[in-house]
Design an enzyme around this catalytic site. Structure first.
Site, PDB file in Angstrom:
ATOM      1  N   ARG A  43       0.823  -1.210   0.000  1.00 12.33           N
ATOM      2  CA  ARG A  43       0.000   0.000   0.000  1.00 12.33           C
ATOM      3  C   ARG A  43       0.863   1.268   0.000  1.00 12.33           C
ATOM      4  O   ARG A  43       0.468   2.280  -0.580  1.00 12.33           O
ATOM      5  CB  ARG A  43      -0.942  -0.003   1.205  1.00 12.33           C
ATOM      6  CG  ARG A  43      -2.077  -1.004   1.051  1.00 12.33           C
ATOM      7  CD  ARG A  43      -3.073  -0.944   2.186  1.00 12.33           C
ATOM      8  NE  ARG A  43      -4.217  -1.806   1.900  1.00 12.33           N
ATOM      9  CZ  ARG A  43      -5.231  -1.986   2.714  1.00 12.33           C
ATOM     10  NH1 ARG A  43      -5.259  -1.362   3.881  1.00 12.33           N
ATOM     11  NH2 ARG A  43      -6.236  -2.785   2.381  1.00 12.33           N
ATOM     12  N   LYS A 208     -19.208 -15.529   4.668  1.00 16.52           N
ATOM     13  CA  LYS A 208     -20.602 -15.139   4.844  1.00 16.52           C
ATOM     14  C   LYS A 208     -21.315 -14.766   3.545  1.00 16.52           C
ATOM     15  O   LYS A 208     -20.828 -13.953   2.768  1.00 16.52           O
ATOM     16  CB  LYS A 208     -20.680 -13.950   5.805  1.00 16.52           C
ATOM     17  CG  LYS A 208     -20.216 -14.269   7.229  1.00 16.52           C
ATOM     18  CD  LYS A 208     -20.360 -13.050   8.128  1.00 16.52           C
ATOM     19  CE  LYS A 208     -19.952 -13.360   9.559  1.00 16.52           C
ATOM     20  NZ  LYS A 208     -20.097 -12.173  10.431  1.00 16.52           N
ATOM     21  N   GLY A 361      -9.107  -8.714   0.630  1.00 15.66           N
ATOM     22  CA  GLY A 361      -7.809  -9.006   1.238  1.00 15.66           C
ATOM     23  C   GLY A 361      -7.372 -10.444   1.131  1.00 15.66           C
ATOM     24  O   GLY A 361      -6.231 -10.748   0.776  1.00 15.66           O
TER      25      GLY A 361
END
Length: 421
Positions: A43, A208, A361
């Site tokens: 990043r 999920k 991620g």
């Protein structure tokens, strides 16, 4: 155009006059740390093009970022979540002095910004140490705006947060826009939302169903084939009365999975769910495993990866696709021996001739661990921001940058689950 408005009405850093001006650049320098050391500087490197562009134009630069989730400005949080190591890494990469400023609300900052030399950059300490950041404080924003002539947001991973340095501050700055990273991210995500290439394949994994429902909803009409793997697949299997043993399941989302199954069928969308699994009695490294002959999982066993027949099914679909979006691993890939499914899919995607976009991620970690990250057309660094954008949501950090009446847009209520199911 995308459902989120794309970059319409938003200026890029190249369209703004930043020559020798005071420029506030919001970045996402939320890098992984271990014992005070940066374990992955991706990043930070991603922020360099925008910083260098501003340096070349002799701008007086103030950088801001969050790091982690500190509970407040305490000695313990200062030690754990300080941007000190980030400042040192920036200093090395840019070959200049990066001055870490402790208190963004302090009076001394204005003088420091004015006095910056061409070989100096000011880095504000972790914005989340300031209570006004997550409260989207206008008071904090007013103080930061007092020394800011141009505002640039290049923190794609934070644009879905209505925080002070992302939302309130740019609302006070007339000359505002985006850096190169956000421009690249939105351009690629819009390529998915406006995809002309066919077939369009989307692979979704992770734990999920509830995390991915918005993406499924917004991409339903655009995508030709969906693959659902990872723990969320077991909720879909349970919705078809297929035995799932003691695998993870969202019992309160089974009705939602049933509704989605009907809609996939009614729209003629191909859906691939696991037809076999790698199972174990418990989730631990190097646990003894078995391969199920069918999609059913025996009592007392849990599925932790997709099996060989499922891998073959997915690889066949990948070979036909012209554009692919992947978010979420196919199994518990961080723990051997449950990495094979995710790694095989990563290799399959990057060996195809399709346009490939990987987001989230865990998916990014997976393509890196599989050694194929360099072969992905675009790796999105946004995580939650990528998903919300693909859901068609209005993102506060983007909307505030539009040269329009963004406030009315932000006041609109977000769709509730009952409205979109």
């Amino acid at each position: 155009m995308s459902g989120s408005g794309g970059l319409q009405g938003i200026k890029t850093i190249e369209e703004l006059n930043i020559n020798a001006r005071r420029v506030f650049i919001r970045l996402d320098l939320n890098v992984p740390m271990k014992e005070g050391h940066i374990t992955d500087d991706t990043r930070i490197r991603g922020a360099l093009p925008t910083i260098k562009y501003a340096l070349e134009r002799k701008a007086k630069i103030v950088l801001a970022s969050h790091l982690g989730r500190p509970k407040g400005d305490t000695p313990q949080d200062r030690a754990k979540y300080s941007l000190s190591a980030v400042g040192q890494k920036l200093s090395e990469l840019l070959n200049l002095d990066v001055l870490l400023f402790e208190d963004p609300n302090g009076e001394g900052i204005k003088g420091m910004v004015s006095g910056l030399s061409e070989k100096q950059i000011l880095l504000l300490e972790n914005t989340r140490f300031a209570p006004g950041e997550e409260k989207n404080s206008m008071e904090m924003a007013t103080n930061l705006a007092s020394f800011t002539e141009v505002y640039i947001d290049d923190a794609f991973g934070a644009i879905h947060r209505a925080h002070c340095t992302v939302s309130a501050l740019p609302s006070l700055i007339k000359e505002r826009g985006i850096g190169f990273l956000i421009q690249k991210e939105i351009t690629w995500l819009d390529k998915l939302l406006n995809a002309k290439e066919k077939p369009f394949l989307t692979l979704l994994g992770g734990a999920k169903v509830s995390d991915k429902i918005g993406v499924i909803e917004n991409l339903m009409e655009k995508v030709d084939s969906f693959v659902i793997g990872g723990a969320m697949a077991y909720t879909f299997l349970a919705a078809q009365d297929i035995a799932i043993g003691k695998s993870l399941v969202e019992n309160d989302k089974i009705h939602l999975a049933q509704d989605l199954l009907r809609r996939f069928k009614n729209r003629g969308k191909k859906l691939i769910l696991p037809v076999d699994h790698i199972i174990a009695a418990e989730f631990k490294a190097n646990a003894p495993t078995q391969v199920t002959p069918t999609a059913a999982i025996p009592p007392g066993m849990m599925a932790l990866d997709i099996g060989p027949k499922t891998i073959a099914l997915i690889q066949e679909e990948i070979s036909k696709a012209k554009i692919i979006f992947w978010n979420g691993p196919m199994g518990a890939f961080e723990t051997p021996p449950f990495e094979k499914g995710t790694f095989e899919i990563a290799r399959g995607i990057t060996s195809s001739e399709a346009i490939t976009v990987v987001g989230g991620g865990d998916s990014v970690t997976a393509v890196e661990a599989a050694g194929v990250a360099s072969k992905v057309s675009h790796i999105s660094t946004g995580g939650g921001a990528s998903l919300e954008y693909l859901e068609g949501r209005k993102l506060p950090g983007l909307e505030v940058l539009r040269q329009t009446d963004f406030r009315k847009e932000l006041e609109k209520p977000e769709p509730q689950e009952d409205d979109i199911v």
